[in-house]
Design an enzyme around this catalytic site. Structure first.
Site, mmCIF file in Angstrom:
data_model
loop_
_atom_site.group_PDB
_atom_site.id
_atom_site.type_symbol
_atom_site.label_atom_id
_atom_site.label_comp_id
_atom_site.label_asym_id
_atom_site.label_seq_id
_atom_site.Cartn_x
_atom_site.Cartn_y
_atom_site.Cartn_z
ATOM 1 N N LEU A 135 0.928 -1.181 0.170
ATOM 2 C CA LEU A 135 0.125 0.126 0.052
ATOM 3 C C LEU A 135 0.913 1.292 0.089
ATOM 4 C CD1 LEU A 135 -1.738 -2.263 1.328
ATOM 5 C CD2 LEU A 135 -2.908 -0.760 2.540
ATOM 6 N N CYS A 136 0.238 2.419 -0.631
ATOM 7 C CA CYS A 136 0.930 3.796 -0.416
ATOM 8 C C CYS A 136 2.327 4.001 -0.954
ATOM 9 C CB CYS A 136 0.582 4.031 1.115
ATOM 10 S SG CYS A 136 1.082 5.664 1.524
ATOM 11 N N ILE A 137 3.422 3.932 -0.111
ATOM 12 C CA ILE A 137 4.539 4.391 -0.489
ATOM 13 C C ILE A 137 5.398 2.806 -0.461
ATOM 14 C CG2 ILE A 137 5.512 4.697 1.895
ATOM 15 C CD1 ILE A 137 6.842 6.222 -1.678
ATOM 16 N N THR A 191 -2.092 -0.535 -4.290
ATOM 17 C CA THR A 191 -2.855 0.401 -4.199
ATOM 18 C C THR A 191 -2.472 1.705 -3.544
ATOM 19 O OG1 THR A 191 -5.445 1.011 -3.664
ATOM 20 C CG2 THR A 191 -3.890 -0.177 -2.094
#
Length: 218
Positions: A135-137, A191
């Site tokens: 997720l994310c970074i 995502t």
């Protein structure tokens, strides 16, 4: 027996650890799917401590495993004690800890070094053809670990991070917050979450899809 899913944490708090809402949403959707959750984190001093009220760095020292235990309600393993054979898949929530503690991507960008236990567990999961969610970074650290496999990942639409992923050997795919990207060859689901946001209801949609897709790949 439910599917056993690892959740790799990186501390507690968006600016210096795991993004708490991303981590909790991941665990919520796993629990709703009747999966068995195995929380884990490296036993190490975190890169630094940020006062989340003021946004400034403090002189405190904190331990990644101890801080991650806050999110896991104490039910957490030292990463060195976890093997790929213990789980069916693994998910890495975002937050700057994923790029400061699991690796130092936030500091050293393309030249980042990955924590050796993080390198080991992710490499073993990928080589075992077990699904990995990020997720994310977190996909930036994931890319550094398995650059030779040219992973397809997303971090939203941040040009600088996307460029770094490309330079490390990955392929960045622009993706909306309510969507995921599936790298079928490597069994990776990513995502953007709070790389895009803006709110918990928005990131929740993509995270729910990611959890479902990771479980479906097992």
């Amino acid at each position: 027996m439910g599917k056993k899913i690892g959740v790799l944490l990186a501390g507690c708090g968006v600016y210096d650890g795991s993004e708490i809402q991303e981590a909790v949403l991941t665990m919520l959707y796993l629990d709703q799917a009747h999966a068995d959750i195995i929380c884990m984190a490296p036993n190490m001093e975190q890169y630094h401590v940020i006062d989340h009220l003021s946004g400034t760095e403090t002189a405190e020292k904190r331990n990644v495993l101890v801080e991650s235990a806050r999110i896991a309600r104490g039910e957490i393993k030292d990463l060195k004690d976890v093997q790929a054979s213990d789980m069916d898949a693994i998910i890495i929530p975002g937050g700057f800890g994923a790029a400061k503690n699991l690796s130092d991507f936030a500091i050293n960008n393309v030249q980042a070094k990955v924590h050796p236990e993080v390198q080991r567990i992710i490499t073993d999961m990928i080589n075992s053809k077990k699904p990995v969610g990020a997720l994310c970074i977190a996909p930036a650290t994931l890319t550094k670990i398995i650059a030779d496999k040219q992973p397809e990942v997303t971090i939203g639409n941040d040009i600088g991070t996307a460029d770094a992923i490309k330079k490390m050997g990955g392929k960045h795919v622009t993706c909306a917050v309510d969507q995921t990207h599936i790298d079928k060859d490597n069994k990776i689901v990513t995502t953007p979450a709070y790389m895009l946001g803006p709110n918990i209801k928005d990131v929740a949609v993509g995270i729910e899809k990611l959890v479902a897709e990771v479980l479906a790949m097992i």
